[in-house]
Enzyme design. Structure first.
Site, mmCIF file in Angstrom:
data_model
loop_
_atom_site.group_PDB
_atom_site.id
_atom_site.type_symbol
_atom_site.label_atom_id
_atom_site.label_comp_id
_atom_site.label_asym_id
_atom_site.label_seq_id
_atom_site.Cartn_x
_atom_site.Cartn_y
_atom_site.Cartn_z
ATOM 1 N N GLY B 145 -10.718 -25.885 -43.111
ATOM 2 C CA GLY B 145 -9.377 -25.327 -43.169
ATOM 3 C C GLY B 145 -8.330 -26.413 -43.339
ATOM 4 O O GLY B 145 -8.600 -27.598 -43.182
ATOM 5 N N CYS B 146 -7.114 -25.979 -43.646
ATOM 6 C CA CYS B 146 -6.028 -26.929 -43.917
ATOM 7 C C CYS B 146 -5.574 -27.653 -42.663
ATOM 8 O O CYS B 146 -5.410 -28.881 -42.656
ATOM 9 C CB CYS B 146 -4.865 -26.220 -44.598
ATOM 10 S SG CYS B 146 -4.326 -24.705 -43.779
ATOM 11 N N TYR B 147 -5.371 -26.911 -41.579
ATOM 12 C CA TYR B 147 -4.965 -27.575 -40.331
ATOM 13 C C TYR B 147 -6.061 -28.530 -39.839
ATOM 14 O O TYR B 147 -5.763 -29.663 -39.449
ATOM 15 C CB TYR B 147 -4.630 -26.544 -39.255
ATOM 16 C CG TYR B 147 -3.302 -25.834 -39.433
ATOM 17 C CD1 TYR B 147 -2.106 -26.542 -39.494
ATOM 18 C CD2 TYR B 147 -3.236 -24.445 -39.505
ATOM 19 C CE1 TYR B 147 -0.887 -25.884 -39.636
ATOM 20 C CE2 TYR B 147 -2.020 -23.784 -39.640
ATOM 21 C CZ TYR B 147 -0.845 -24.513 -39.701
ATOM 22 O OH TYR B 147 0.355 -23.860 -39.833
#
Lengths: 337, 337, 337, 337
Positions: B145-147
């Site tokens: 994921g991005c986070y």
């Protein structure tokens, strides 16, 4: 104020849309108003901002508890509510498109569906600056759209004086903030689609407001040429600009129009004609209930007019309250300045 | 490149979401890739930007026509497609959350639903900078994921060297552009709601990415304290920042961390450690496939790290292509610089 | 109100900066105020928005014509004006940084220059919620900065109850709209530089407001650990968020803090503690004079606090008027709700 | 390519302004270019993005080290540099306004100052789609302005076919992103002034680009009516739209113009005529070197044209490189697609 000095009891239908939210905010400050209910099927149960109320479902609204209703409902849904309220003797401020066009035929042409309550038509057009005399006498008002308000006010002094050359096009290049598209999430109002973008839509003569604008401007000057109207979506939340280009008759001079506009609007508290050279911008009107207008004489025959409003205020809820004040005999700008 | 030098035939599932759009754009430039199809049920029939293809419905995608698939599908929908593709011998790059957590129990805890294909787990975590050796050997990759990408890269050198004081919280105040919320219109991504606003959501430890971040960072350093993670919605279209605050062990000095980070990432083409005093901003990374990191030694024991990525690139599609390049033996940064 | 019921005659120095503009707007609505002049060397001669005045040059301001002055001047320029006004017996509301630090030494440390009028120090710190008793008695007030206001109000109930574990860092990840950087055009406030970007500045302990925050919070709780403070520039015009992360003593439970905050601020009209689960956003406070606070108990020992203000209102001009109201014995929220 | 296949050595004057930055970015990707220097007095010593160079002061630029120069300098400063470079036998791409008007008289009329180097005039106007034949033969090119490029390309097919009714006004309502105003901080480009706003400037016929547009369009069709041109500042970083309204001669039909435009631009790689009904938006062109055009036949006689470019690309630096490619005999779109 009314004889018995009781506050007017008001209900708002569609109180959680963007126009509805501004309406509630203005009404909450209105000294002669008691807000009795605000409906929202989507936000039912949630707090109505700035009040102690909670949104109630449409079906639970009690018309018997109010003296007046504001209808910030989708077109087609609004007229039946207006009819019912009128039958009960309430005052009706309809912010939808249902009552703006004067005939069922015009409605069907522009909205593609038979009018739900043709018996209501025609209804006074609620733009006080051009129609105050009829508004004050009527229990029901068709509150104008945002593009028509801004465009008509930008043209009105020219229309009254017959200054526009017949047969020449009236060009309106318009731009609106995104709240004009409503609160329901749609692909074209997604933040990512709007951010950093600018886009025309319904160009030429395809936008529904063309019918409404033409109806009103030709009442005043029946010899007008073609209206060309292209709206654009601006990457801002609120504010609307109509950039208008017209050709004047040979015996008019665009340099004289500044004085004409100033004179026409000199007693209008909610229309500001800016001084020469100052250009109208969204900043002049956002979060106010006024329209601001600037004029540029391009050549003696060509005039460029910039007219701006807050699409949710003078373009919707502020104007509805202005009409409300007129109907009930309050000072016209109560809660609006 | 593969033995026979034929381009790799690739299919993209979910090619019209924001990550899918960037994926298609990158793959269209990839010299060893032929994009065979991109699916979208919502945009079926419309042109796939930058290609000669049109989106096809999910049901019409032909796995037999491709060598590899990228899955930019919603969680729960993705794993069954991954399983089917794997069974057919394809390489699978899954950008959904379905394969990121190593156990069905963890998945059920964070996603509130049983894992659709528990037999697939565990799958190598596709963050090359920390897991390259396992990625190259695997036919299936869980693209992070991005986070998590941005946070883990911001912490990684500290984790490897055991620099963080056990028992102290790791605080991540994160901010993401709106594309991170997906392309489907929702109330919280309406332009009017985001414009001029800034808002936290899923604060503390309630965001689903907490599980994914903790899983990966505790693999490297099992003695970490509590992860506190609060994401915020930024009024920009793309870009993500993780602002990280950590306490170091007494025998470490925050002033030495600049050298540690530079050394750790010296051979990483997609991680840029900025020089001392220069702060990482979204502008450093938007529309790139890289992560940028800046360090601020607040006191000898306290270090503040700013890590930024483009949430759709290094935080999603760029990283997926980076994994793809590794699996197929291409230069890791092909189509990414 | 004052004995003779005459309105207070007020002058604003620096009335064309962003704080000055809001100040003028608020004062124009204040029923007990007559705005006599507003100075601006840059905008001299232009209309003061919302009034009939025109900006006058600094040199032409007549202190003998007013009862009170608001100073929205740059630091170093402000103190000499304050001294002069005080000597004439005027009330002084200083929005600059000149009077906020209690000693000339602290001023020189944080502002890198000797204090222009050390004889004025110390001056009561104008944050009514923590210092009302001293404000009402003083003819001169140091109106707090925007970051300190938002941060201190977010911490205050914890400080009063001694809840924060000594030796643990107090982490403040702050974000401010661009108006906080002032109206003078600078490279970092150019639209193109800010649009689509998000950037930290003066990280760690380098921002000047660190000194001011520490001075005030350690007065209430002298056993605090290190303050770590990193501000960021948000791509919005106004609004400020302080995201605060603290560690509580073992005999406190973060779940009890909601009640503590509600109780502490129960009689404060300009501090709103939001209900559990609702997160404070800029939208809660922009164009208002209030602070809104939300709490997230991350674990029993860790508390995350989000505190928001409008940086030009509760963070500057609104607070100055709140102090003004206290000094003159008006209702504290006059012109502020 | 040149005989000896050596890369062209290029210098950029004014390489740190917004047009200069895009120019450097494009040139860095150009396979037949070696960027030798980029000047900036403001940013001297700082890194030139995407290169290994550092900005050098204007005074240190060595014309003897290059084969061609790009001048992204302010008007009046540019012409003397062009003259010197030309005298040295270099090729000159001038992005300033200095060489666009064909006579010193026209220059003095629109720029209010005598032309610094009248001996250079006239210079071929560098809009390849209308002037390719003259560009390829010239050592010096006047790269057009952003508004003229977008407007002229939007009108060109009509001009060539003599479709516009003489005596009718040509109305151009234009909108530009803020980068068009340059990188130097000014009050009107301050983030707070632009955010949420939209404003006309230099309306009617007062903008300097009026002279440039008229010069070029009347060369093709000398019977045109008055050009009315009002630019507006859009709250986006880049992108420009010209909304054009024209009246056709009676023997033309606006419905036929789609085919005319498609035919005119069929071989132009950097002009895209959109299919009927699709409206041109900024999103079509931002960060590309192309112009996109959409047509709306309002009525048989009235045509509405929307023409869009990236003001820094096809409106400045991209076009300069397109001219450069033509002069040096490279493929016209090298580094531009």
């Amino acid at each position: 104020m009314t004889e018995d000095q009781q506050p007017i009891r008001v209900g708002v239908y569609g109180g959680a849309g963007y126009a509805g939210l501004d309406l509630v905010e203005i009404l909450a400050k209105h000294p002669q108003v008691t807000l009795v209910f605000a409906t929202s099927d989507t936000y039912g149960g949630q707090a109505v901002p700035g009040t102690n109320l909670r949104y109630i479902p449409f079906a639970e609204a009690d018309m018997d508890a109010v003296d007046a209703v504001f209808l910030a409902l989708p077109h087609k849904a609004s007229a039946p509510v207006a009819a019912k309220a009128l039958a009960k003797g309430l005052k009706v401020l309809d912010l939808s498109a249902d009552l703006r066009l004067n005939t069922p035929e015009a409605y069907e042409k522009w909205y593609g569906t038979p009018h739900p309550n043709p018996e209501l038509l025609p209804v006074p057009y609620g733009l006080p600056e051009i129609n105050r005399a009829n508004i004050v006498k009527s229990p029901i008002i068709a509150v104008p759209g945002c593009y028509p308000t801004t465009t008509i006010l930008g043209l009105y002094p020219l229309l009254c004086s017959g200054a526009i050359e017949p047969g020449t096009p009236i060009i309106v290049d318009a731009k609106s903030g995104v709240s004009g598209a409503g609160r329901e999430p749609k692909p074209n109002t997604h933040f990512v689609e709007v951010f950093g973008n600018f886009s025309p839509y319904s160009p030429g003569r395809s936008h529904r407001h063309v019918g409404e604008i033409e109806q009103e401007i030709t009442k005043i000057d029946p010899n007008l040429g073609t209206l060309i109207f292209t709206p654009h979506l601006l990457p801002v939340d609120r504010g609307l600009m109509a950039s208008i280009y017209v050709t004047l008759k040979a015996d008019f001079d665009s340099a004289d129009m500044q004085a004409l506009y100033e004179q026409t609007y000199t007693h209008e508290p909610l229309v500001n004609v800016l001084p020469p050279k100052e250009q109208a911008t969204l900043r002049h009107v956002v979060r106010t209930n006024a329209c601001a207008i600037s004029l540029t004489p391009v050549s003696p025959r060509y005039l460029h007019i910039t007219s701006v409003t807050d699409n949710l205020r003078k373009g919707a809820s502020g104007q509805a309250v202005q009409d409300f004040n007129l109907i009930f005999g309050f000072e016209e700008i109560t809660a609006l300045l």
